[in-house]
Design a protein around this motif. Structure first.
Motif, PDB file in Angstrom:
ATOM      1  N   GLY A 119       0.830  -1.324  -0.068  1.00  0.00           N
ATOM      2  CA  GLY A 119       0.073  -0.239   0.132  1.00  0.00           C
ATOM      3  C   GLY A 119       0.729   1.452  -0.038  1.00  0.00           C
ATOM      4  N   GLN A 120       2.057   1.451   0.717  1.00  0.00           N
ATOM      5  CA  GLN A 120       2.875   2.387   0.775  1.00  0.00           C
ATOM      6  C   GLN A 120       3.382   2.524  -0.614  1.00  0.00           C
ATOM      7  N   MET A 121       3.682   1.575  -1.423  1.00  0.00           N
ATOM      8  CA  MET A 121       4.196   1.713  -2.840  1.00  0.00           C
ATOM      9  C   MET A 121       3.188   2.292  -3.734  1.00  0.00           C
ATOM     10  N   VAL A 122       1.907   2.223  -3.655  1.00  0.00           N
ATOM     11  CA  VAL A 122       0.975   2.461  -4.913  1.00  0.00           C
ATOM     12  C   VAL A 122       0.182   3.664  -4.563  1.00  0.00           C
ATOM     13  N   THR A 123       0.753   4.837  -3.729  1.00  0.00           N
ATOM     14  CA  THR A 123      -0.153   5.999  -3.323  1.00  0.00           C
ATOM     15  C   THR A 123      -0.187   6.853  -4.631  1.00  0.00           C
ATOM     16  N   THR A 124       0.530   6.456  -5.739  1.00  0.00           N
ATOM     17  CA  THR A 124       0.680   7.095  -6.886  1.00  0.00           C
ATOM     18  C   THR A 124       0.598   6.303  -7.970  1.00  0.00           C
ATOM     19  N   SER A 125       0.098   6.678  -9.219  1.00  0.00           N
ATOM     20  CA  SER A 125       0.109   5.755 -10.547  1.00  0.00           C
ATOM     21  C   SER A 125       1.530   4.892 -10.407  1.00  0.00           C
ATOM     22  N   THR A 126       1.375   3.624 -10.850  1.00  0.00           N
ATOM     23  CA  THR A 126       2.418   2.412 -10.578  1.00  0.00           C
ATOM     24  C   THR A 126       2.404   1.702 -11.683  1.00  0.00           C
ATOM     25  N   LEU A 127       3.705   1.157 -11.977  1.00  0.00           N
ATOM     26  CA  LEU A 127       3.789  -0.168 -12.755  1.00  0.00           C
ATOM     27  C   LEU A 127       4.515  -1.008 -11.881  1.00  0.00           C
ATOM     28  N   LEU A 128       3.869  -2.337 -11.879  1.00  0.00           N
ATOM     29  CA  LEU A 128       4.409  -3.370 -10.955  1.00  0.00           C
ATOM     30  C   LEU A 128       4.865  -4.592 -12.004  1.00  0.00           C
ATOM     31  N   GLU A 129       6.081  -4.909 -11.982  1.00  0.00           N
ATOM     32  CA  GLU A 129       6.700  -5.958 -12.772  1.00  0.00           C
ATOM     33  C   GLU A 129       7.285  -7.159 -11.943  1.00  0.00           C
ATOM     34  N   PRO A 130       6.468  -8.142 -11.723  1.00  0.00           N
ATOM     35  CA  PRO A 130       6.859  -9.269 -10.854  1.00  0.00           C
ATOM     36  C   PRO A 130       7.978 -10.288 -11.634  1.00  0.00           C
ATOM     37  N   PHE A 131       8.930 -10.822 -11.018  1.00  0.00           N
ATOM     38  CA  PHE A 131       9.607 -11.795 -11.454  1.00  0.00           C
ATOM     39  C   PHE A 131      10.040 -13.033 -10.580  1.00  0.00           C
ATOM     40  N   ARG A 132       9.726 -14.217 -11.283  1.00  0.00           N
ATOM     41  CA  ARG A 132       9.780 -15.223 -10.315  1.00  0.00           C
ATOM     42  C   ARG A 132      11.193 -15.588 -10.079  1.00  0.00           C
ATOM     43  N   ASN A 133      12.164 -15.355 -11.310  1.00  0.00           N
ATOM     44  CA  ASN A 133      13.518 -15.574 -10.974  1.00  0.00           C
ATOM     45  C   ASN A 133      14.351 -14.252 -10.843  1.00  0.00           C
ATOM     46  N   ALA A 134      15.546 -14.205 -10.343  1.00  0.00           N
ATOM     47  CA  ALA A 134      16.241 -12.858 -10.377  1.00  0.00           C
ATOM     48  C   ALA A 134      16.521 -12.463 -11.628  1.00  0.00           C
TER      49      ALA A 134
END
Length: 301
Positions: free
Chosen positions: A58-73
């Motif tokens: 929640g702290q990370m998404v206070t503004t417009s946000t792109l989220l890119e999750p990675f399973r591997n490094a």
């Protein structure tokens, strides 16, 4: 494990968590060469108070946000590719501002959060990524301010309730610990129930595609135990309708993994499978083709 099943789980999981707080666009295409952002989030104006329930996320998404999750490094190339998508959105917003004759506010530009299960020190140093412990916790590395980008090393996040929802996107021991903490939440907790359903669906997808890795076995054992406990608790409370709905969701998710979108015939098959035990319905779904299922259940009726 390959990236695809985890991608699907991560997108569904983040969409589930963020939908009450704002607009969530999954696989958003950006201009220039066609690219897709895994998650593009635009918060509601009155979101801030509600975001506290998501802890660090929640702290990370206070503004417009792109989220890119990675399973591997992620590699340096993959990180640069994520940044390129962010800059493409910057350019899109700049063109929109020119058309509408409005000035682009630097502080309102979207931020990019790269959610990495782990990250090497060598790669962090190559991007000059630094901790900002005055305002953020361990495990979050920021690029220069103009990049508006941070890399979250999920395995380095402190083990606290504040980071739980992000650590569920980790792998191995990190994810196992987070699942155990999730199971300790009250059964009435809405996050617990919704997230468990997504995790169990992900588990089924991984098993069907034979992608199970040794480090995931502990996580999956916890998920199996959780599902059985949830089912027994539902029976004890007399909530048969809730159990039926949960079982239907699992069967439909399993069907979609195997056969794609459900048409009218497959929906009718779901109704018939619900009359069987969970073990028998799962066995039939894993061993039968689409045609076999339709022939077996619809021809009998």
């Amino acid at each position: 494990m390959t990236r695809q099943p985890h991608d699907q789980f991560a997108k569904q999981y983040l969409e589930e968590l963020l939908s009450p707080l704002g607009r969530v666009e999954v696989s958003k295409e950006v201009a220039d060469e066609t690219r897709q952002v895994d998650i593009f989030f635009s918060p509601h104006p009155n979101m801030r108070g509600n975001a506290q329930s998501l802890g660090l996320l929640g702290q990370m998404v206070t503004t417009s946000t792109l989220l890119e999750p990675f399973r591997n490094a992620p590699s340096r190339t993959e990180i640069r590719h994520c940044i390129l998508k962010l800059f493409s959105i910057f350019a899109e917003l700049q063109r929109k501002g020119k058309r509408e004759k409005t000035e682009l506010n630097e502080d309102e530009l979207p931020r990019l959060w790269i959610l990495a299960t782990s990250i090497s020190l060598h790669i962090l140093e190559s991007f000059n990524a630094k901790l900002e412990l005055e305002n953020w916790t361990e495990g979050i590395y920021f690029l220069s301010p103009s990049h508006r980008t941070a890399i979250v090393a999920i395995n380095q996040l402190p083990i606290t309730p504040h980071t739980l929802l992000l650590r569920l996107l980790g792998r191995g021991k990190t994810q196992s610990q987070a699942v155990r903490e999730l199971l300790e939440l009250p059964s009435s907790d809405s996050f617990r129930q919704n997230v468990m359903e997504l995790l169990i669906s992900w588990r089924v997808s991984v098993e069907i595609n034979n992608l199970l890795e040794s480090e995931d076995r502990e996580v999956f054992m916890a998920l199996s135990k959780s599902y059985l406990e949830w089912k027994e608790a539902t029976k004890r409370e007399g909530l048969q309708q809730g159990l039926q709905q949960g079982q239907r969701q699992i069967i439909e998710n399993l069907m979609q993994v195997r056969f794609g979108e459900l048409d009218e015939s497959l929906i009718k098959v779901v109704d018939e499978l619900l009359k069987l035990s969970p073990m028998e319905s799962s066995r039939l779904l894993l061993e039968s083709s689409r045609e076999d299922l339709i022939r077996r259940f619809l021809s009998e009726n």
